[in-house]
Scaffold this motif. Structure first.
Motif, mmCIF file in Angstrom:
data_model
loop_
_atom_site.group_PDB
_atom_site.id
_atom_site.type_symbol
_atom_site.label_atom_id
_atom_site.label_comp_id
_atom_site.label_asym_id
_atom_site.label_seq_id
_atom_site.Cartn_x
_atom_site.Cartn_y
_atom_site.Cartn_z
ATOM 1 N N LEU A 1 0.833 -1.197 0.000
ATOM 2 C CA LEU A 1 0.000 0.000 0.000
ATOM 3 C C LEU A 1 0.874 1.256 0.000
ATOM 4 O O LEU A 1 0.560 2.248 -0.678
ATOM 5 C CB LEU A 1 -0.928 -0.014 1.207
ATOM 6 C CG LEU A 1 -2.031 1.049 1.232
ATOM 7 C CD1 LEU A 1 -2.900 0.993 -0.027
ATOM 8 C CD2 LEU A 1 -2.902 0.899 2.474
ATOM 9 N N ALA A 2 1.981 1.220 0.730
ATOM 10 C CA ALA A 2 2.915 2.351 0.707
ATOM 11 C C ALA A 2 3.459 2.568 -0.699
ATOM 12 O O ALA A 2 3.575 3.711 -1.173
ATOM 13 C CB ALA A 2 4.056 2.098 1.684
ATOM 14 N N ALA A 3 3.784 1.479 -1.395
ATOM 15 C CA ALA A 3 4.283 1.593 -2.769
ATOM 16 C C ALA A 3 3.243 2.224 -3.679
ATOM 17 O O ALA A 3 3.563 3.057 -4.545
ATOM 18 C CB ALA A 3 4.679 0.212 -3.289
ATOM 19 N N ILE A 4 1.993 1.837 -3.496
ATOM 20 C CA ILE A 4 0.908 2.412 -4.300
ATOM 21 C C ILE A 4 0.788 3.910 -4.031
ATOM 22 O O ILE A 4 0.638 4.718 -4.958
ATOM 23 C CB ILE A 4 -0.413 1.669 -4.002
ATOM 24 C CG1 ILE A 4 -0.335 0.230 -4.519
ATOM 25 C CG2 ILE A 4 -1.601 2.391 -4.616
ATOM 26 C CD1 ILE A 4 -1.465 -0.673 -4.048
ATOM 27 N N PHE A 5 0.872 4.298 -2.752
ATOM 28 C CA PHE A 5 0.804 5.721 -2.411
ATOM 29 C C PHE A 5 1.983 6.488 -2.998
ATOM 30 O O PHE A 5 1.836 7.619 -3.486
ATOM 31 C CB PHE A 5 0.776 5.896 -0.896
ATOM 32 C CG PHE A 5 -0.507 5.449 -0.235
ATOM 33 C CD1 PHE A 5 -1.659 5.233 -0.967
ATOM 34 C CD2 PHE A 5 -0.554 5.244 1.136
ATOM 35 C CE1 PHE A 5 -2.841 4.828 -0.356
ATOM 36 C CE2 PHE A 5 -1.729 4.851 1.764
ATOM 37 C CZ PHE A 5 -2.867 4.628 1.013
ATOM 38 N N LEU A 6 3.170 5.905 -2.954
ATOM 39 C CA LEU A 6 4.343 6.566 -3.525
ATOM 40 C C LEU A 6 4.175 6.770 -5.028
ATOM 41 O O LEU A 6 4.603 7.790 -5.577
ATOM 42 C CB LEU A 6 5.598 5.743 -3.243
ATOM 43 C CG LEU A 6 6.055 5.670 -1.782
ATOM 44 C CD1 LEU A 6 7.204 4.685 -1.649
ATOM 45 C CD2 LEU A 6 6.469 7.047 -1.263
ATOM 46 N N THR A 7 3.553 5.809 -5.685
ATOM 47 C CA THR A 7 3.295 5.938 -7.118
ATOM 48 C C THR A 7 2.405 7.136 -7.399
ATOM 49 O O THR A 7 2.633 7.891 -8.348
ATOM 50 C CB THR A 7 2.643 4.650 -7.652
ATOM 51 O OG1 THR A 7 3.486 3.537 -7.370
ATOM 52 C CG2 THR A 7 2.419 4.738 -9.154
ATOM 53 N N GLY A 8 1.363 7.324 -6.552
ATOM 54 C CA GLY A 8 0.482 8.482 -6.719
ATOM 55 C C GLY A 8 1.218 9.786 -6.527
ATOM 56 O O GLY A 8 1.031 10.747 -7.280
ATOM 57 N N GLY A 9 2.090 9.836 -5.509
ATOM 58 C CA GLY A 9 2.859 11.048 -5.263
ATOM 59 C C GLY A 9 3.775 11.391 -6.420
ATOM 60 O O GLY A 9 3.893 12.557 -6.816
ATOM 61 N N ARG A 10 4.425 10.389 -6.991
ATOM 62 C CA ARG A 10 5.301 10.644 -8.137
ATOM 63 C C ARG A 10 4.496 11.131 -9.346
ATOM 64 O O ARG A 10 4.938 12.027 -10.065
ATOM 65 C CB ARG A 10 6.096 9.389 -8.494
ATOM 66 C CG ARG A 10 6.983 9.558 -9.723
ATOM 67 C CD ARG A 10 7.878 8.373 -9.971
ATOM 68 N NE ARG A 10 9.027 8.359 -9.095
ATOM 69 C CZ ARG A 10 10.152 9.023 -9.332
ATOM 70 N NH1 ARG A 10 10.264 9.787 -10.405
ATOM 71 N NH2 ARG A 10 11.163 8.938 -8.493
ATOM 72 N N SER A 11 3.327 10.555 -9.562
ATOM 73 C CA SER A 11 2.490 10.987 -10.683
ATOM 74 C C SER A 11 2.182 12.476 -10.581
ATOM 75 O O SER A 11 2.210 13.198 -11.578
ATOM 76 C CB SER A 11 1.182 10.180 -10.709
ATOM 77 O OG SER A 11 1.419 8.826 -10.982
ATOM 78 N N TYR A 12 1.883 12.931 -9.355
ATOM 79 C CA TYR A 12 1.581 14.348 -9.168
ATOM 80 C C TYR A 12 2.827 15.207 -9.372
ATOM 81 O O TYR A 12 2.784 16.224 -10.072
ATOM 82 C CB TYR A 12 1.002 14.586 -7.775
ATOM 83 C CG TYR A 12 0.582 16.020 -7.555
ATOM 84 C CD1 TYR A 12 -0.677 16.456 -7.962
ATOM 85 C CD2 TYR A 12 1.440 16.934 -6.964
ATOM 86 C CE1 TYR A 12 -1.070 17.767 -7.780
ATOM 87 C CE2 TYR A 12 1.055 18.257 -6.776
ATOM 88 C CZ TYR A 12 -0.191 18.668 -7.194
ATOM 89 O OH TYR A 12 -0.564 19.972 -7.019
ATOM 90 N N CYS A 13 3.931 14.808 -8.776
ATOM 91 C CA CYS A 13 5.151 15.611 -8.861
ATOM 92 C C CYS A 13 5.680 15.704 -10.286
ATOM 93 O O CYS A 13 6.303 16.709 -10.658
ATOM 94 C CB CYS A 13 6.233 15.034 -7.945
ATOM 95 S SG CYS A 13 5.873 15.239 -6.182
ATOM 96 N N GLU A 14 5.427 14.682 -11.079
ATOM 97 C CA GLU A 14 5.882 14.707 -12.470
ATOM 98 C C GLU A 14 4.873 15.353 -13.412
ATOM 99 O O GLU A 14 5.091 15.398 -14.615
ATOM 100 C CB GLU A 14 6.199 13.280 -12.918
ATOM 101 C CG GLU A 14 7.427 12.699 -12.203
ATOM 102 C CD GLU A 14 7.759 11.299 -12.656
ATOM 103 O OE1 GLU A 14 6.899 10.660 -13.314
ATOM 104 O OE2 GLU A 14 8.870 10.829 -12.353
ATOM 105 N N GLY A 15 3.759 15.849 -12.866
ATOM 106 C CA GLY A 15 2.784 16.559 -13.679
ATOM 107 C C GLY A 15 1.904 15.679 -14.537
ATOM 108 O O GLY A 15 1.215 16.172 -15.429
#
Length: 338
Positions: free
Chosen positions: A297-311
């Protein structure tokens, strides 16, 4: 407009005499890995008036985790034929030109609710809690009883060895963390190191793992009947105890108690699952799968954060969701006995 484009797509597939009218289109909250839309369609076929509710699952601009829409669609089709309650699947569309992104259309099941707050706290559902907990466990056992080879789905790949299930999943999610993390993740690294030293016992059998089996991913009626299991996008072949461990992680204990999924205590889940499945619960193995579930679940959340930071997405949910990793780390450390 999206509704007119949906109507245009449906008309030739429904054999509509004079086109299709789409109304009541709205996006259902949640569904970060797929946009989920509900709508009604009305048309004439052979002179008869027909109306039907649909669910549209469309790929988002960016999601918490890239997943295989074809896998989800084909597996849901297959398990429905084996008596697992899932919506009827209508069309899988890979051509993005119709609605900007690939999508699937399926049956809408009315008179049932998925929202955990509703099914666990609404007075109308309280009387159905016992049946809901029973259905939750019975359906999981029924999924695990399916002959995965007999499903005839090459998309699932080859069954792993009994002792390979845990290490394979841990390695997969460790790679995802390494790829998606925007900063060092020492607690998650420690978790994967712990998993290497504490692998689960070999799986008792190789089964179809739902991989997101929890409260919030089923539709239930007020009397407690679970009429559909949803969100099969992470499904794969593996150890049945993986689904047990995932169902037990703290984020799904929705009502602030230790009840699994807000439905039943851990001992009750274990006893019911052993009764319905004929398999045995090994608590050390479940602990491994719980550690992995939190790391996953942490990995899934990190994926969401990267998606936002990369625009790749402008969703505020994606911007905030990675903040939840810290709470998962505390749970991981507790499970590891740190």
């Amino acid at each position: 407009m999206l509704d007119s484009r949906i109507a245009e797509y449906l008309a030739p597939r429904l054999n509509a005499d004079n086109g299709v009218s789409v109304s009541g289109l709205f996006r259902i909250p949640g569904g970060q890995s797929r946009e989920t839309w509900s709508f009604d369609a009305v048309w004439q076929e052979n002179g008869a008036d027909i109306s039907r509710g649909f669910i549209l699952r469309r790929d988002p601009d960016a999601s918490l985790l890239e997943s295989d829409r074809d896998l989800e669609f084909r597996v849901m089709e297959a398990v429905r034929a084996h008596g697992i309650p899932v919506p009827e699947m209508y069309w899988l569309e890979q051509d993005a030109s119709h609605l900007d992104r690939p999508f699937a259309l399926m049956e809408r099941i009315d008179g049932a609710e998925a929202n955990p707050t509703k099914v666990l706290m609404d007075p109308a559902y309280v009387g159905g809690r016992l049946r809901m907990s029973d259905d939750f466990t019975r359906i999981l056992a029924k999924i695990h009883a399916i002959d995965v080879v007999g499903l005839g789905l090459p998309v699932l790949g080859r069954p792993p060895a009994l002792d390979a299930c845990g290490p394979m999943e841990a390695e997969k999610w460790e790679r995802i963390v390494a790829k998606e993390a925007l900063e060092p993740q020492p607690t998650l690294r420690a978790a994967f190191a712990w998993m290497k030293k504490h692998p689960p016992k070999p799986a008792q059998k190789i089964v179809l793992v739902h991989a997101d089996y929890r409260t919030g991913n089923f539709l239930a009626k007020p009397d407690g009947e679970i009429v559909a299991m949803l969100d099969w996008e992470m499904t794969h072949i593996g150890d049945p105890l993986e689904d047990i461990g995932w169902a037990c992680i703290r984020p799904w204990r929705w009502i602030g108690t230790e009840h699994i999924g807000g439905l039943m205590d851990r001992a009750g889940l274990y006893a019911k699952y052993e009764e319905y499945s004929g398999l045995k619960i090994d608590e050390d193995s479940v602990r491994f799968w719980e550690v992995l579930g939190n790391a996953k679940l942490a990995a899934i959340f990190l994926t969401g954060g990267r998606s936002y930071c990369e625009g790749r997405t402008h969703s505020p949910m994606m911007a905030f969701i990675a903040r939840n990793v810290r709470r998962l780390e505390l749970e991981i450390m507790d499970l590891m006995g740190v």
